[in-house]
Enzyme design. Structure first.
Site, PDB file in Angstrom:
ATOM      1  N   LYS A 136      34.416  42.276  31.848  1.00 63.07           N
ATOM      2  CA  LYS A 136      34.960  41.514  32.983  1.00 63.07           C
ATOM      3  C   LYS A 136      36.384  41.951  33.325  1.00 63.07           C
ATOM      4  O   LYS A 136      36.677  42.302  34.467  1.00 63.07           O
ATOM      5  CB  LYS A 136      34.968  40.021  32.642  1.00 63.07           C
ATOM      6  CG  LYS A 136      35.755  39.181  33.634  1.00 63.07           C
ATOM      7  CD  LYS A 136      35.751  37.712  33.255  1.00 63.07           C
ATOM      8  CE  LYS A 136      36.834  37.298  32.306  1.00 63.07           C
ATOM      9  NZ  LYS A 136      38.126  36.943  32.933  1.00 63.07           N
ATOM     10  N   ASN A 137      37.269  41.920  32.326  1.00 63.56           N
ATOM     11  CA  ASN A 137      38.685  42.174  32.630  1.00 63.56           C
ATOM     12  C   ASN A 137      38.909  43.590  33.142  1.00 63.56           C
ATOM     13  O   ASN A 137      39.788  43.827  33.973  1.00 63.56           O
ATOM     14  CB  ASN A 137      39.557  41.914  31.399  1.00 63.56           C
ATOM     15  CG  ASN A 137      39.645  40.427  31.092  1.00 63.56           C
ATOM     16  OD1 ASN A 137      39.423  39.596  31.965  1.00 63.56           O
ATOM     17  ND2 ASN A 137      39.944  40.085  29.851  1.00 63.56           N
ATOM     18  N   CYS A 173      43.415  30.743  33.776  1.00 59.34           N
ATOM     19  CA  CYS A 173      43.312  29.811  32.651  1.00 59.34           C
ATOM     20  C   CYS A 173      44.676  29.203  32.337  1.00 59.34           C
ATOM     21  O   CYS A 173      45.690  29.902  32.352  1.00 59.34           O
ATOM     22  CB  CYS A 173      42.797  30.532  31.413  1.00 59.34           C
ATOM     23  SG  CYS A 173      41.035  30.835  31.407  1.00 59.34           S
ATOM     24  N   ARG A 205      52.482  32.173  31.796  1.00 60.64           N
ATOM     25  CA  ARG A 205      51.894  33.352  32.439  1.00 60.64           C
ATOM     26  C   ARG A 205      52.687  33.784  33.667  1.00 60.64           C
ATOM     27  O   ARG A 205      52.228  33.702  34.809  1.00 60.64           O
ATOM     28  CB  ARG A 205      50.419  33.106  32.762  1.00 60.64           C
ATOM     29  CG  ARG A 205      49.647  32.630  31.559  1.00 60.64           C
ATOM     30  CD  ARG A 205      48.159  32.688  31.734  1.00 60.64           C
ATOM     31  NE  ARG A 205      47.625  34.023  31.546  1.00 60.64           N
ATOM     32  CZ  ARG A 205      46.324  34.308  31.538  1.00 60.64           C
ATOM     33  NH1 ARG A 205      45.458  33.364  31.717  1.00 60.64           N
ATOM     34  NH2 ARG A 205      45.899  35.542  31.350  1.00 60.64           N
ATOM     35  N   ASP A 243      42.121  36.978  23.066  1.00 57.35           N
ATOM     36  CA  ASP A 243      40.875  36.470  23.653  1.00 57.35           C
ATOM     37  C   ASP A 243      39.782  36.202  22.619  1.00 57.35           C
ATOM     38  O   ASP A 243      38.704  35.726  22.983  1.00 57.35           O
ATOM     39  CB  ASP A 243      40.340  37.454  24.708  1.00 57.35           C
ATOM     40  CG  ASP A 243      41.035  37.292  26.043  1.00 57.35           C
ATOM     41  OD1 ASP A 243      41.808  36.344  26.210  1.00 57.35           O
ATOM     42  OD2 ASP A 243      40.784  38.128  26.945  1.00 57.35           O
ATOM     43  N   ARG A 252      32.567  32.006  34.151  1.00 60.24           N
ATOM     44  CA  ARG A 252      33.586  32.953  34.607  1.00 60.24           C
ATOM     45  C   ARG A 252      33.513  34.242  33.797  1.00 60.24           C
ATOM     46  O   ARG A 252      33.815  35.310  34.314  1.00 60.24           O
ATOM     47  CB  ARG A 252      34.998  32.355  34.421  1.00 60.24           C
ATOM     48  CG  ARG A 252      35.336  31.238  35.385  1.00 60.24           C
ATOM     49  CD  ARG A 252      36.797  30.864  35.244  1.00 60.24           C
ATOM     50  NE  ARG A 252      37.595  32.084  35.187  1.00 60.24           N
ATOM     51  CZ  ARG A 252      38.775  32.197  34.571  1.00 60.24           C
ATOM     52  NH1 ARG A 252      39.294  31.160  33.965  1.00 60.24           N
ATOM     53  NH2 ARG A 252      39.423  33.335  34.569  1.00 60.24           N
TER      54      ARG A 252
END
Ligand code: UD1
Length: 418
Positions: free
Chosen positions: A17-18, A113, A118, A303, A395
């Site tokens: 995904k990332n 998230c 961030r 993660d 997601r």
């Protein structure tokens, strides 16, 4: 519902995904089509597609969504709206390519998230070094470089994956040479550099802490396969560790997760690499407690901290988990405590004492990786666990209930289909 016994069988790992999100943004750099294969079918990918379409990129999905063709022939807007960017932090990474191609970009400050402050100051610092003028107005970043970007030396004070990737993509079309120091070394960043190189960019050093980019006048189209998702891989490696059993992760590669594999092995889990997979087996009863500190790649991934914590809740002994990337990333701890876990959180450190048997409970998902840690704990717990707000899972995990059921887990989606 019947409890999950040992898990046995094989799980196919999806595309990352990332990585895919950053590759999609690269389509803004060229007027020719960029074709991505091994695309995961996830709501985050769809969210970014909508954003790119709002900028004029045509997005086509073929082969049941596994292949994506992005055509940025006509950029029709330079403005990425809050309504979309707030849903997905990675969408802030349209800033670099849009600015590099168009000489101007207006991008909302991001959401994503809720795991910490961030900030985006390093992204902006990097683009300013490349000659952009940046202002902040009503929650939007206005970046402009009417005469184009210029190569520069960018030195990050600490590693940021997102800022490295924004700088890298922008530098491909800058005039002259850019050197990115203290660059992220994540496999995602390396894959992005590989794709950009296939598009005609001149990049060296990706995968080390110093990346050099020689700017080119234009980039062209390319076809690129997204690497396997190492976080999905690590998550599913914990499933047989927590439930027992023997599971093969098809597409898994140890080099994507070396530090994580070493920690998992230290708990007593056996990992075998084959040319096309990783096999994970729990040979004995309970795993042993092992301490973990998260760090940028090649360290232990932030993660996977929540999932590892779920495992440690069932381990023999006490472990200390230290989170160094995000300041608010233990939101799963109170939920795991509801399931009978013994966890003591102090700032960025959690002390976890394993219990023999977790107990099922109603729990609340708070972010993507936190939610999956509750699923893992739920599989190992006695009795039913009901995880609310599963949209967080969609997601980042493709058909998670199907993948886990296929190896014998008792898991059902009760509601919350996308
Ligand atoms: C981070 C993770 C990445 C993970 C992703 C999704 C690291 C180093 N990065 O990437 O592995 O896949 O989340 O969960 O593990 N920061 C600033 N200013 C900035 C940018 C970042 O202060 O301009 C801080 C962040 O708040 C954080 C740290 O730097 O504390 C690392 O953040 P960064 O790597 O940029 O985050 P992501 O790109 O989201």
């Amino acid at each position: 519902m019947k409890e999950s016994g040992p898990l046995n069988g094989a799980i196919q790992i999806s595309g990352a995904k990332n990585t895919c999100l950053k590759l999609m943004g690269a389509a803004l750099l060229t007027d020719e089509p960029l074709t991505l294969t091994n695309v995961p079918r996830l709501s985050d990918i769809r969210t970014l597609s909508v954003l790119l379409e709002s900028l004029g990129v045509e997005v086509a999905r073929l082969q049941e969504g596994r292949v994506m063709v992005l055509s940025g022939r006509h950029i029709t807007s330079r403005r990425a709206e809050y309504e979309i960017v707030r849903k997905l932090r990675a969408s802030f990474n349209v800033l670099g390519p849009l600015l590099a191609r168009e000489g101007e970009a207006i991008v909302s400050l991001p959401g994503g998230c809720a795991i910490g402050a961030r900030k985006v100051d390093l992204h902006l610092m990097a683009l300013e070094k490349l000659g952009a003028t940046i202002t902040l107005e009503e929650g939007y970043v206005h970046a402009s470089a009417p005469g184009g970007l210029r190569g520069a030396v960018i030195e990050f004070p600490f590693v940021s994956v997102g800022a490295t990737e924004n700088a890298l993509t922008a530098a491909t079309l800058a005039k002259g040479t850019t050197v990115i120091k203290n660059a992220a070394q994540e496999p995602d960043t390396v894959d992005l550099a590989l794709c950009l190189t296939q598009m005609g960019a001149r990049i060296s050093g990706a995968g080390t802490s110093e990346i050099t980019v020689e700017g080119v006048d234009r980039l062209h189209g390319a076809t690129h396969e997204v690497i396997p998702d190492r976080i999905e891989l690590g998550t599913f490696m914990i499933a047989p560790a927590i439930c027992g059993g023997d599971v093969e992760l098809i597409g898994g590669r140890r080099d994507l997760l070396q530090a994580f594999c070493e920690k998992l092995e230290a708990t007593g889990i056996e990992i075998t690499e084959t040319p096309s997979s990783l096999k994970v087996r729990r040979p004995n009863g309970r795993v042993k407690a092992v301490d973990v500190t998260t760090a940028p790649f090649p360290g232990f991934p932030t993660d996977l901290q929540a999932q590892f914590m779920a495992l440690m809740c069932t381990a023999e002994g006490t472990s200390v988990l230290e989170e160094t990337i995000f300041e608010n990333r233990f939101m799963h701890a109170p939920e795991l405590i509801r399931m009978g876990a013994d966890i003591d959180v102090h700032g960025g450190t959690a002390k976890v004492t394993g219990t023999k048997q977790l107990a099922g409970a109603q729990v609340m998902a708070t972010d993507l990786r936190a939610s999956v840690s509750l699923i893992l704990a739920g599989l190992a717990a006695k009795g039913d666990t009901v995880v609310n707000r599963v949209y967080h899972l969609d997601r980042g995990y493709e058909r998670i209930e199907e993948k886990l059921s296929a190896v014998g887990a008792n898991i059902q989606r009760v509601s919350g289909h996308e």
